[in-house]
Design an enzyme around this catalytic site. Structure first.
Site, PDB file in Angstrom:
ATOM      1  N   HIS A   1       9.651 -10.693   6.789  1.00 54.01           N
ATOM      2  CA  HIS A   1      10.534  -9.666   7.367  1.00 54.01           C
ATOM      3  C   HIS A   1      10.289  -8.316   6.684  1.00 54.01           C
ATOM      4  O   HIS A   1      10.241  -7.280   7.333  1.00 54.01           O
ATOM      5  CB  HIS A   1      12.005 -10.061   7.184  1.00 54.01           C
ATOM      6  CG  HIS A   1      12.468 -11.129   8.128  1.00 54.01           C
ATOM      7  ND1 HIS A   1      13.607 -11.021   8.882  1.00 54.01           N
ATOM      8  CD2 HIS A   1      11.932 -12.330   8.449  1.00 54.01           C
ATOM      9  CE1 HIS A   1      13.760 -12.115   9.628  1.00 54.01           C
ATOM     10  NE2 HIS A   1      12.754 -12.926   9.372  1.00 54.01           N
TER      11      HIS A   1
ATOM     12  N   ASP B   1      17.584  -5.093   9.381  1.00 52.48           N
ATOM     13  CA  ASP B   1      16.986  -6.364   9.783  1.00 52.48           C
ATOM     14  C   ASP B   1      17.945  -7.126  10.694  1.00 52.48           C
ATOM     15  O   ASP B   1      19.168  -6.981  10.616  1.00 52.48           O
ATOM     16  CB  ASP B   1      16.698  -7.209   8.530  1.00 52.48           C
ATOM     17  CG  ASP B   1      15.992  -8.501   8.867  1.00 52.48           C
ATOM     18  OD1 ASP B   1      14.757  -8.505   8.891  1.00 52.48           O
ATOM     19  OD2 ASP B   1      16.675  -9.519   9.125  1.00 52.48           O
TER      20      ASP B   1
END
Length: 473
Positions: A19, A118
């Site tokens: 990520h 995120d």
């Protein structure tokens, strides 16, 4: 440029290396396109992950800096066992993040352009709201999967459906971002359990100013147009494919890379099947033996990244075998000398882009999926967890550009995929006449074009930048 023209965008990635790297790559794209923008990436600390510490020691760009938040001791890494640990983790850093951003903006005298959060950091939307700045969500997965989450969230919240009822069932439902109905058997397990909070996250995506996705229009045209047509979903910006290079390698890994590439250099063009299952991809004894048997019987040249499972009950990453013979069938290494190589860690991009590699047995993580398309290497799909089953379904059933090993396989389910099934899939995968090769080549030819000036992702990035720059007055 006057000082007041400077605008700061704050990224808050989730501290998992895949990520983080995608988020940093997006930050680089934005900084490269507009020199009025400076970017601060807040790093939430997890005791576990040394890769993150080493990755964030030096800035990837003159106008990007990393800011490390203090570790939140109250949320020890052991609590990763909690079903909704990701949400709790982000929540526990909320006040810390707000205070750091307030202090930073006071000292910089610049303007806050917004937050890029995120997909698991939705509690930080509260910080953006409090500071009067827009929030954007960054999804390192694909847009069809994003559509699945939003559709299931709407079924639950707007239509009163209980997700538990779907678990383990043979139900298939129509989801706008897919052409075919999607079986519940390939949905991520977390969607069936309210306590994981994943649909809660999806609900909050709808509150944001836009959703940035690591994909590209030519790869997921149906999904992207379907998301864009839904007025209840914020604008979607596909800016990929963001391809993760090897990152910083240790000297030991450099040595291994050289050895692996030297071995591949000796193999014929497109003759090697590469087996690799991601940073957490492992199999235990009996399944390892079935894979070995399949490889030996197929007679295909192979490069196999075989990882050692971490100790039971821990959340460590897989390790390396001192001696892989301890888990492989007797005589396997001897019988496959010259045609096969068993390794531990693999430099995945270097391997996939090598001309000797003609097929990829993969867990279908999104980064691996994009890398296979970028390098033009077809996949045999063997997902393990998270959204990998959904990605595998997309590749095999939607795009017809992958071979199925078992797209509803779940790690830890106790199911053993037998050698015959694996061997058959590998033979199909490596067949030069297989039509999936043409499909992969078609998309592969468009990957780089999406990113260059005038390409679809280049244009979406431009629209995103306009949106960000319009926010600050």
């Amino acid at each position: 440029m006057s000082a007041d023209a400077k605008k700061t965008l704050v990224f808050i990635p989730f501290p998992i290396i895949s990520h983080l790297v995608s988020a940093v790559d997006t930050a680089k794209l934005l900084a490269d396109r507009d020199d009025r923008l400076s970017i601060t990436i807040l790093i939430m600390k997890r005791t576990l992950d040394n890769k993150i510490s080493s990755y964030t020691t030096k800035s990837p760009h003159p106008r990007i800096n990393f800011l490390h938040l203090q570790e939140n001791k109250s949320l020890a890494s052991g609590s990763m066992g909690d079903k909704n640990w990701a949400l709790l983790f982000a929540e526990s850093h909320r006040d810390l993040a707000r205070d750091v951003v307030v202090e930073m903006m006071e000292s910089q005298k610049g303007r806050l352009a917004g937050f890029v959060l995120d997909m698991f950091c939705t509690p930080m939307i509260d910080v953006a709201n409090e500071l009067g700045a827009p929030a954007y969500i960054f999804v390192p997965s694909g847009s069809a999967f994003l559509g699945l989450l939003l559709h299931l969230q709407s079924l639950r919240d707007d239509h009163g459906k209980n997700m538990k009822e779907y678990e383990g069932s043979d139900v298939e439902i129509s989801i706008p971002t897919y052409v075919h109905p999607v079986p519940a058997k390939v949905w991520p397990v977390k969607v069936f359990d309210n306590e994981t909070g994943i649909l809660e996250c999806a609900r909050r995506y709808r509150e944001t100013r836009g959703i940035i996705v690591n994909t590209f229009l030519e790869f997921e045209p149906h999904a992207i147009s379907s998301l864009s047509a839904d007025a209840r979903i914020p604008p979607v910006y596909p800016v990929g494919p963001l391809i993760q290079g090897g990152g910083e390698e240790t000297d030991e890994n450099k040595r291994k890379r050289e050895e692996i590439i030297a071995w591949l250099d000796k193999q014929p063009h497109s003759s090697v099947v590469f087996l690799c299952f991601g940073t957490r991809g492992i199999f235990h004894g009996e399944q390892v033996k079935e894979i070995a048997t399949a490889l030996e019987q197929s007679g295909v040249r192979f490069l196999w990244s075989l990882r050692k499972p971490p100790p039971e009950g821990t959340i460590e990453f897989p390790g390396e075998y001192e001696n892989p013979e301890q888990v492989l069938p007797e005589g396997f290494l001897r019988n496959t000398t010259g045609i096969g190589k068993v390794i531990g860690w693999a430099p995945q991009m270097a391997v996939l882009s090598h001309p000797a590699v003609g097929g990829f047995v993969s867990h279908c993580g999104w980064n691996s999926t994009l890398e296979s398309v970028w390098c033009g290497v077809p996949i045999a799909a063997w997902p393990l967890f998270a959204e990998q089953q959904t990605n595998a379904f997309q590749l095999v059933k939607e795009f017809e550009m992958a071979i199925e090993i078992k797209i509803d396989y779940r790690k830890g389910s106790g199911v053993i995929v037998r050698a015959g099934t694996i061997e058959n899939a590998i033979r199909q995968l490596m067949d030069p006449e297989n039509k999936i090769r043409l499909k992969v080549k078609e998309v592969h030819d468009k990957t780089r074009a999406a990113l260059v000036e005038g390409g679809s992702s280049y244009n979406f990035l431009g629209r995103l930048l306009e949106n960000i720059m319009d926010n600050t007055h």
